[in-house]
Scaffold this active site. Structure first.
Site, mmCIF file in Angstrom:
data_model
loop_
_atom_site.group_PDB
_atom_site.id
_atom_site.type_symbol
_atom_site.label_atom_id
_atom_site.label_comp_id
_atom_site.label_asym_id
_atom_site.label_seq_id
_atom_site.Cartn_x
_atom_site.Cartn_y
_atom_site.Cartn_z
ATOM 1 C CD GLU A 165 -2.401 -1.256 2.840
ATOM 2 O OE1 GLU A 165 -1.911 -0.558 3.759
ATOM 3 O OE2 GLU A 165 -3.357 -2.002 3.009
ATOM 4 N N PRO A 166 1.675 1.461 -1.041
ATOM 5 C CG PRO A 166 2.814 1.478 -3.105
ATOM 6 C CD PRO A 166 1.815 0.677 -2.297
ATOM 7 N NE ARG A 179 4.895 15.109 4.758
ATOM 8 C CZ ARG A 179 6.200 15.104 4.901
ATOM 9 N NH1 ARG A 179 6.939 16.029 4.327
ATOM 10 N NH2 ARG A 179 6.788 14.174 5.593
ATOM 11 C CE1 TYR A 194 2.414 14.194 10.579
ATOM 12 C CE2 TYR A 194 3.057 14.654 8.321
ATOM 13 C CZ TYR A 194 2.175 14.111 9.223
ATOM 14 O OH TYR A 194 1.061 13.474 8.759
ATOM 15 C CB CYS A 211 -2.736 34.673 12.338
ATOM 16 S SG CYS A 211 -3.174 35.974 11.200
#
Ligand SMILES: *Cc1c(COP(=O)(O)O)cnc(C)c1O
Length: 404
Positions: free
Chosen positions: A268-269, A307, A311, A338
């Site tokens: 499942e890439p 991202r 992360y 903001c």
């Protein structure tokens, strides 16, 4: 994607021309790169001919999904919405698997009606819910059970899913119980053991450990799984420093595993197929000069590409047109939102930038547009697919009037 005469081109189209034509920000993908990734992933494992199901959550653009489907892949979905998009893109239901810890009764019902290949269940309660629906329809339903192999994927903690403290899958003990339970149940065909230990994995040891756990557990229980779904998670290089996953070793480990287990492998890439096919083109609105660093204020922000904020991920930033003069200042590339986390990257020795210059944020094909939002009432960017000299709008820019 490369520079020719100092101008950045995606296939035969220059980023500058795209910006002129469509305004910014733009998500732009290369068809050639996508096709290369799809084929090369398949070739890496061709000795055992796996079923490859693209992880739709990494990029949900229906037109891109359609291209991936045409190249022979199946789909891995995690919600009814993704399942509907996969069906709209023409994926054969017999090549669709459904993962996720919280599938509602409505979602399960829909998936069962569509006769998809597998529902990968993640808890006893979910299996009971599937049973109930299957029984009411008098229909045999193919399921997998997701094992939590308690394996550290050695990736960012936020995207690690295979450790016992993570919510995903079931422990070995529960797994064995559930196999017994499922085998007794009339309308359930237990066809698959599934695992998925995390994302952006560049070290093959966690995968090999995971295989060992799976091997040990299958040997313990007396059940033949038609499918072993090994999930996705293969990492990509967001910069030259990151090491690359050794696919050869991983493939060899799987081949050895298959000597003892005659099952069809499913992958499942997501990221490894779509991640490096896309760029985000943005224009500098203002440059705010500061003592230690200059803030490069872009017209794209964390709502378009989450991202870095979510992360702490680093995406390379490069100029659309190369200049020879470098700046002595440190540049901090930020968006207009903001939030202090609305920043992409801080760079030294970047070329000297001016207001209205175009920059490119790299490798945003996976978890870019699919994680985007309308925060601050910002319309989502246009998405474009470039194929040679052809430009195709694969999603229109959202209109302000639709948001208001
Ligand atoms: C997110 C996810 C994937 C895809 O992960 P990538 O790192 O993008 O390859 C595959 N399977 C499941 C169950 C997932 O949740």
């Amino acid at each position: 994607m490369r520079y020719i005469n100092k101008r950045f081109l995606i296939e035969n189209i220059s980023v500058t021309n795209l910006a002129k034509k469509f305004n910014t920000p733009i998500y732009c993908y290369s068809y050639k790169k996508l096709k290369t990734n799809v084929i090369s992933f398949k070739n890496k494992f061709k000795s055992f001919n796996p079923l490859i199901c693209f992880a739709v959550k990494s990029n949900t653009n229906v037109n891109l999904l359609r291209e991936i489907r045409k190249l022979g892949y199946g789909a891995d979905v995690v919600s009814i919405g993704e399942l509907m998009k996969a069906l709209k893109a023409g994926f054969n239901p017999k090549k669709i698997v459904f993962s996720g810890v919280g599938k509602t009764s409505n979602e399960l019902n829909y998936a069962i009606n569509k006769n998809i290949l597998l529902i990968n269940a993640e808890s006893k309660s979910e299996i009971i819910e599937i049973e109930k629906i299957a029984k009411s329809k008098k229909k045999y339903v193919n399921i997998g059970i997701r094992l939590n192999p308690n394996t550290d994927a050695k990736t960012l903690t936020q995207i690690s899913t295979g450790k016992k403290e993570n919510k995903f899958g079931v422990t070995e003990k529960t797994f064995i119980e559930l196999v017994k339970h499922a085998k007794k149940t009339k309308y359930i065909n237990l066809k698959c053991l599934s695992v998925h230990i995390g994302s952006q994995i560049v070290n093959n040891q966690p995968y090999e450990k995971m295989l060992k756990v799976v091997d040990r557990i299958i040997k313990k229980i007396n059940h033949k799984f038609e499918f072993i779904d090994l999930g996705g998670g293969m990492g990509i290089s967001y910069n030259n420093k990151v090491k690359k996953l050794n696919y050869k070793k991983y493939s060899t480990a799987i081949k050895n595993f298959l000597k003892n287990h005659k099952s069809k492998i499913i992958f499942e890439p997501g990221r490894s197929i779509i991640g490096n096919t896309g760029i985000l083109i943005s224009k500098i609105i203002y440059i705010k000069k500061n003592k230690d660093k200059d803030f490069i204020i872009l017209d794209t922000a964390m709502n378009d590409l989450m991202r870095p904020a979510l992360y702490g991920a680093n995406h390379q930033i490069i100029p659309a047109i190369k200049k020879s003069k470098n700046s002595k200042k440190t540049y901090e590339f930020v968006g207009p939102i903001c939030e202090s986390t609305d920043k992409f990257l801080t760079l030294k020795n970047f070329q000297k930038l001016n207001e209205k210059d175009l920059i490119i944020i790299c490798d945003v094909g996976a978890y870019g547009m699919s994680l985007s939002s309308n925060y601050n009432v910002r319309p989502k960017p246009i998405e474009i697919l470039v194929k040679g000299s052809k430009i195709r709008i694969i999603k229109k820019r959202q209109k302000l009037k639709d948001l208001i």
